[in-house]
Design a protein around this motif. Sequence first.
Motif, mmCIF file in Angstrom:
data_model
loop_
_atom_site.group_PDB
_atom_site.id
_atom_site.type_symbol
_atom_site.label_atom_id
_atom_site.label_comp_id
_atom_site.label_asym_id
_atom_site.label_seq_id
_atom_site.Cartn_x
_atom_site.Cartn_y
_atom_site.Cartn_z
ATOM 1 N N ASP A 98 -41.743 -6.772 4.847
ATOM 2 C CA ASP A 98 -42.955 -6.907 4.045
ATOM 3 C C ASP A 98 -44.210 -6.948 4.921
ATOM 4 N N ASP A 99 -44.083 -6.511 6.187
ATOM 5 C CA ASP A 99 -45.286 -6.448 7.011
ATOM 6 C C ASP A 99 -46.108 -5.219 6.618
ATOM 7 N N SER A 100 -47.170 -4.954 7.345
ATOM 8 C CA SER A 100 -48.072 -3.857 6.959
ATOM 9 C C SER A 100 -47.705 -2.527 7.620
ATOM 10 N N LEU A 101 -46.588 -2.467 8.338
ATOM 11 C CA LEU A 101 -46.207 -1.242 9.031
ATOM 12 C C LEU A 101 -45.903 -0.117 8.049
ATOM 13 N N ARG A 102 -46.456 1.053 8.307
ATOM 14 C CA ARG A 102 -46.151 2.262 7.542
ATOM 15 C C ARG A 102 -45.993 3.417 8.511
ATOM 16 N N LEU A 103 -45.100 4.334 8.205
ATOM 17 C CA LEU A 103 -44.920 5.526 9.027
ATOM 18 C C LEU A 103 -45.631 6.705 8.390
ATOM 19 N N ASN A 104 -46.269 7.503 9.210
ATOM 20 C CA ASN A 104 -46.995 8.688 8.748
ATOM 21 C C ASN A 104 -46.509 9.895 9.545
ATOM 22 N N GLY A 105 -45.862 10.822 8.851
ATOM 23 C CA GLY A 105 -45.331 11.996 9.518
ATOM 24 C C GLY A 105 -43.961 11.801 10.113
ATOM 25 N N ALA A 106 -43.392 10.622 9.963
ATOM 26 C CA ALA A 106 -42.070 10.334 10.524
ATOM 27 C C ALA A 106 -41.222 9.573 9.517
ATOM 28 N N ILE A 107 -39.922 9.749 9.635
ATOM 29 C CA ILE A 107 -38.976 9.014 8.798
ATOM 30 C C ILE A 107 -37.765 8.660 9.651
ATOM 31 N N ILE A 108 -37.181 7.496 9.392
ATOM 32 C CA ILE A 108 -35.995 7.040 10.120
ATOM 33 C C ILE A 108 -34.795 7.077 9.191
ATOM 34 N N VAL A 109 -33.741 7.734 9.636
ATOM 35 C CA VAL A 109 -32.483 7.796 8.898
ATOM 36 C C VAL A 109 -31.358 7.407 9.862
ATOM 37 N N ASN A 110 -30.259 6.898 9.334
ATOM 38 C CA ASN A 110 -29.153 6.474 10.185
ATOM 39 C C ASN A 110 -27.916 7.335 9.988
ATOM 40 N N SER A 111 -27.144 7.477 11.059
ATOM 41 C CA SER A 111 -25.870 8.194 10.978
ATOM 42 C C SER A 111 -24.868 7.430 10.128
ATOM 43 N N VAL A 112 -24.887 6.110 10.246
ATOM 44 C CA VAL A 112 -24.003 5.228 9.481
ATOM 45 C C VAL A 112 -24.886 4.220 8.774
ATOM 46 N N LYS A 113 -24.692 4.069 7.480
ATOM 47 C CA LYS A 113 -25.598 3.255 6.662
ATOM 48 C C LYS A 113 -25.298 1.758 6.705
ATOM 49 N N LEU A 133 -26.386 11.352 5.320
ATOM 50 C CA LEU A 133 -27.340 11.892 6.279
ATOM 51 C C LEU A 133 -27.632 13.359 5.977
ATOM 52 N N GLU A 134 -26.606 14.104 5.637
ATOM 53 C CA GLU A 134 -26.786 15.518 5.307
ATOM 54 C C GLU A 134 -27.676 15.676 4.080
ATOM 55 N N GLY A 135 -27.461 14.839 3.079
ATOM 56 C CA GLY A 135 -28.282 14.888 1.882
ATOM 57 C C GLY A 135 -29.730 14.537 2.169
ATOM 58 N N GLN A 136 -29.951 13.618 3.089
ATOM 59 C CA GLN A 136 -31.323 13.246 3.415
ATOM 60 C C GLN A 136 -32.034 14.355 4.168
ATOM 61 N N ALA A 137 -31.336 15.008 5.086
ATOM 62 C CA ALA A 137 -31.952 16.142 5.779
ATOM 63 C C ALA A 137 -32.306 17.248 4.790
ATOM 64 N N ALA A 138 -31.485 17.409 3.769
ATOM 65 C CA ALA A 138 -31.705 18.486 2.798
ATOM 66 C C ALA A 138 -32.943 18.262 1.950
ATOM 67 N N VAL A 139 -33.320 17.005 1.722
ATOM 68 C CA VAL A 139 -34.493 16.735 0.881
ATOM 69 C C VAL A 139 -35.739 16.463 1.713
ATOM 70 N N LEU A 140 -35.672 16.790 3.003
ATOM 71 C CA LEU A 140 -36.829 16.630 3.889
ATOM 72 C C LEU A 140 -37.202 17.996 4.467
#
Length: 222
Positions: A98-113, A133-140
Amino acid sequence: MFAPSPIPETEPPHDCPRCPRLVAFREQLRAEHPDWWNAPVNAFGDPGAWLAIVGLAPGKHGANRTGRPFTGDYAGDLLFATLAKYGLATGRYEGRPDDSLRLNGAIIVNSVKCLPPQNKPTPEEIRTCRPFLEGQAAVLPGARIFIALGQIAHQSAVKILGGRLPKCRFGHLAEHRMPGGRVLIDSYHCSRYNQNTGRLTAEMFESVFARATLLRDMGIAG
């Protein structure tokens, strides 16, 4: 106590049953630490990202506790500081979802959830989780450059991007051209161990993001 996913349709359910060993470990930790997240950890960042960062798995006292990738552990300090340096993060990282950190132009995904015991998923668990992971790459579609943090992330990224492992050997700052024009850059993982042993320095880590930014500026990514 967690960060909602920017791509919710790609996430596993809160009580994902796919990996029995990970389910058992999850239930153990839910009993020991009922105030922790203790569930599959969502992606975090910008759904319009040009850069996708592929991690290994949630850390026990980091993402598995807080519900946001790399949040609350040693690895996150270097990762988020580096993202801020390259204009990919705004706000203040305070180790809380709940801090104020936001990513712009980047996203973090994991190999194992889900959190694996000793931070070591089995090959079967990695394969079982790979469709997420494959599904996430497909929607990015905007993510033309991927950074793999460590060898397991590298192997998963190569496979979901359509590459061939024998032709894509892992190495820090190694660069691999993937089918469809995407690029994968390898980095040693920003773990406490790698930093404390000098295997990875801040300068080495920053060089990976400097290369990614240069490729973007060359027109590899929008």
